[in-house]
Scaffold this motif. Structure first.
Motif, PDB file in Angstrom:
ATOM      1  N   UNK A 215       4.288   8.095  -3.662  1.00  0.00           N
ATOM      2  CA  UNK A 215       3.722   6.809  -4.060  1.00  0.00           C
ATOM      3  C   UNK A 215       3.052   6.986  -5.423  1.00  0.00           C
ATOM      4  N   UNK A 216       2.602   5.898  -6.017  1.00  0.00           N
ATOM      5  CA  UNK A 216       1.975   5.964  -7.333  1.00  0.00           C
ATOM      6  C   UNK A 216       0.755   6.886  -7.330  1.00  0.00           C
ATOM      7  N   UNK A 217      -0.108   6.739  -6.335  1.00  0.00           N
ATOM      8  CA  UNK A 217      -1.342   7.529  -6.313  1.00  0.00           C
ATOM      9  C   UNK A 217      -1.013   9.019  -6.223  1.00  0.00           C
ATOM     10  N   UNK A 218      -0.056   9.359  -5.384  1.00  0.00           N
ATOM     11  CA  UNK A 218       0.358  10.751  -5.240  1.00  0.00           C
ATOM     12  C   UNK A 218       0.888  11.306  -6.563  1.00  0.00           C
ATOM     13  N   UNK A 219       1.627  10.512  -7.306  1.00  0.00           N
ATOM     14  CA  UNK A 219       2.218  10.954  -8.560  1.00  0.00           C
ATOM     15  C   UNK A 219       1.227  10.995  -9.725  1.00  0.00           C
ATOM     16  N   UNK A 220       0.214  10.131  -9.686  1.00  0.00           N
ATOM     17  CA  UNK A 220      -0.638   9.957 -10.868  1.00  0.00           C
ATOM     18  C   UNK A 220      -2.052  10.508 -10.744  1.00  0.00           C
ATOM     19  N   UNK A 221      -2.556  10.626  -9.541  1.00  0.00           N
ATOM     20  CA  UNK A 221      -3.985  10.897  -9.354  1.00  0.00           C
ATOM     21  C   UNK A 221      -4.471  12.169 -10.054  1.00  0.00           C
ATOM     22  N   UNK A 222      -3.750  13.245  -9.999  1.00  0.00           N
ATOM     23  CA  UNK A 222      -4.189  14.494 -10.624  1.00  0.00           C
ATOM     24  C   UNK A 222      -3.368  14.837 -11.869  1.00  0.00           C
ATOM     25  N   UNK A 223      -2.795  13.827 -12.460  1.00  0.00           N
ATOM     26  CA  UNK A 223      -1.951  14.026 -13.631  1.00  0.00           C
ATOM     27  C   UNK A 223      -2.802  14.059 -14.898  1.00  0.00           C
ATOM     28  N   UNK A 224      -2.600  15.064 -15.706  1.00  0.00           N
ATOM     29  CA  UNK A 224      -3.290  15.178 -16.978  1.00  0.00           C
ATOM     30  C   UNK A 224      -2.853  14.036 -17.901  1.00  0.00           C
ATOM     31  N   UNK A 225      -3.793  13.479 -18.640  1.00  0.00           N
ATOM     32  CA  UNK A 225      -3.462  12.347 -19.509  1.00  0.00           C
ATOM     33  C   UNK A 225      -2.434  12.734 -20.559  1.00  0.00           C
ATOM     34  N   UNK A 226      -2.381  14.007 -20.946  1.00  0.00           N
ATOM     35  CA  UNK A 226      -1.390  14.425 -21.948  1.00  0.00           C
ATOM     36  C   UNK A 226       0.026  14.291 -21.400  1.00  0.00           C
ATOM     37  N   UNK A 227       0.203  14.621 -20.131  1.00  0.00           N
ATOM     38  CA  UNK A 227       1.516  14.423 -19.524  1.00  0.00           C
ATOM     39  C   UNK A 227       1.771  12.934 -19.314  1.00  0.00           C
ATOM     40  N   UNK A 228       0.742  12.204 -18.907  1.00  0.00           N
ATOM     41  CA  UNK A 228       0.892  10.763 -18.671  1.00  0.00           C
ATOM     42  C   UNK A 228       1.295  10.018 -19.941  1.00  0.00           C
ATOM     43  N   UNK A 229       0.874  10.527 -21.079  1.00  0.00           N
ATOM     44  CA  UNK A 229       1.156   9.845 -22.346  1.00  0.00           C
ATOM     45  C   UNK A 229       2.246  10.536 -23.161  1.00  0.00           C
ATOM     46  N   UNK A 230       2.837  11.587 -22.604  1.00  0.00           N
ATOM     47  CA  UNK A 230       3.880  12.328 -23.318  1.00  0.00           C
ATOM     48  C   UNK A 230       5.123  11.456 -23.488  1.00  0.00           C
ATOM     49  N   UNK A 231       5.671  11.494 -24.672  1.00  0.00           N
ATOM     50  CA  UNK A 231       6.863  10.713 -24.994  1.00  0.00           C
ATOM     51  C   UNK A 231       8.095  11.588 -24.814  1.00  0.00           C
TER      52      UNK A 231
ATOM     53  N   UNK B  82       0.837  -1.214   0.000  1.00  0.00           N
ATOM     54  CA  UNK B  82       0.000   0.000   0.000  1.00  0.00           C
ATOM     55  C   UNK B  82       0.868   1.259   0.000  1.00  0.00           C
ATOM     56  N   UNK B  83       1.986   1.230   0.730  1.00  0.00           N
ATOM     57  CA  UNK B  83       2.871   2.398   0.782  1.00  0.00           C
ATOM     58  C   UNK B  83       3.364   2.801  -0.600  1.00  0.00           C
ATOM     59  N   UNK B  84       3.782   1.873  -1.401  1.00  0.00           N
ATOM     60  CA  UNK B  84       4.335   2.223  -2.700  1.00  0.00           C
ATOM     61  C   UNK B  84       3.245   2.590  -3.704  1.00  0.00           C
ATOM     62  N   UNK B  85       2.089   1.984  -3.599  1.00  0.00           N
ATOM     63  CA  UNK B  85       1.049   2.240  -4.597  1.00  0.00           C
ATOM     64  C   UNK B  85       0.059   3.304  -4.134  1.00  0.00           C
ATOM     65  N   UNK B  86      -0.440   3.208  -2.915  1.00  0.00           N
ATOM     66  CA  UNK B  86      -1.613   3.982  -2.535  1.00  0.00           C
ATOM     67  C   UNK B  86      -1.395   5.143  -1.567  1.00  0.00           C
ATOM     68  N   UNK B  87      -0.506   4.991  -0.591  1.00  0.00           N
ATOM     69  CA  UNK B  87      -0.557   6.014   0.453  1.00  0.00           C
ATOM     70  C   UNK B  87       0.720   6.266   1.238  1.00  0.00           C
ATOM     71  N   UNK B  88       1.822   5.697   0.862  1.00  0.00           N
ATOM     72  CA  UNK B  88       3.008   5.822   1.700  1.00  0.00           C
ATOM     73  C   UNK B  88       3.958   6.910   1.267  1.00  0.00           C
TER      74      UNK B  88
ATOM     75  N   UNK C  19      -7.755   7.692 -19.101  1.00  0.00           N
ATOM     76  CA  UNK C  19      -6.719   7.739 -18.069  1.00  0.00           C
ATOM     77  C   UNK C  19      -7.347   7.628 -16.679  1.00  0.00           C
ATOM     78  N   UNK C  20      -8.403   8.409 -16.429  1.00  0.00           N
ATOM     79  CA  UNK C  20      -9.080   8.366 -15.129  1.00  0.00           C
ATOM     80  C   UNK C  20      -9.679   6.988 -14.860  1.00  0.00           C
ATOM     81  N   UNK C  21     -10.255   6.368 -15.874  1.00  0.00           N
ATOM     82  CA  UNK C  21     -10.818   5.015 -15.716  1.00  0.00           C
ATOM     83  C   UNK C  21      -9.720   4.005 -15.402  1.00  0.00           C
ATOM     84  N   UNK C  22      -8.586   4.141 -16.093  1.00  0.00           N
ATOM     85  CA  UNK C  22      -7.454   3.260 -15.789  1.00  0.00           C
ATOM     86  C   UNK C  22      -7.045   3.422 -14.326  1.00  0.00           C
TER      87      UNK C  22
END
Length: 157
Positions: A25-41, A12-18, A90-93
């Motif tokens: 953690x993943x959630x902290x890095x991804x939750x409010x990330x725009x899909x354009x940045x998430x998919x930027x190459x 949980x620490x690495x993915x959700x809340x640590x 992105x949000x559904x994923x």
């Protein structure tokens, strides 16, 4: 069950809340990330979305085993995903990623003690505890990549 709870909480620490190991953690890095940045190459690096989907792929695969199913995932397919083309996709994923991660952690918590030292599917894969520790370490590895790629993309703006 002490070991199972520790493993579940480390997951949980690495993915959700640590914040203990990587200060994020993943959630902290991804939750409010725009899909354009998430998919930027950036050059030949994987995108943030592909790295997140890669970790989710393994979570779902191991989760299937924890539910009593077979190991149906294969490393050669672990980066093969259709492109995400909208914020909604992105949000559904992400919703599925968080849901599967919490279910995964609960399955770890409920593993019988003897299962931790048992072979994971096949002797060649090692034990359950080795694979669960490996999942956590693998997640931190890719979390670090996501943090760096995010910083690179932000400086490119």
């Amino acid at each position: 069950m002490k070991n199972q709870l520790q493993l579940a909480n480390r997951f949980r620490e690495v993915i959700l809340n640590g914040t203990w190991i990587a200060n994020t953690n993943f959630k902290d890095q991804l939750e409010n990330l725009d899909y354009k940045m998430a998919t930027a190459k950036f050059q030949n690096l994987n995108t943030i979305s592909v790295l997140a989907q890669h970790i989710h792929y393994y979570i779902k695969g191991i989760k299937n085993v924890l539910l009593g199913g077979g190991l149906e995932i294969r490393d050669k397919f672990s980066f093969d995903f259709p492109p995400l083309e909208s914020q909604e996709q992105w949000d559904n994923f992400l919703d599925g990623f968080w849901k599967d991660s919490e279910e995964f952690a609960k399955l770890i918590e409920n593993l019988p003690d003897e299962k931790l030292d048992a072979d994971f599917v096949d002797e060649k894969y090692g034990t359950y505890i080795r694979n669960l520790d490996g999942m956590i370490e693998h997640s931190y590895y890719h979390l670090g990549q996501i943090v760096l790629i995010k910083k690179i993309i932000e400086t490119q703006k």
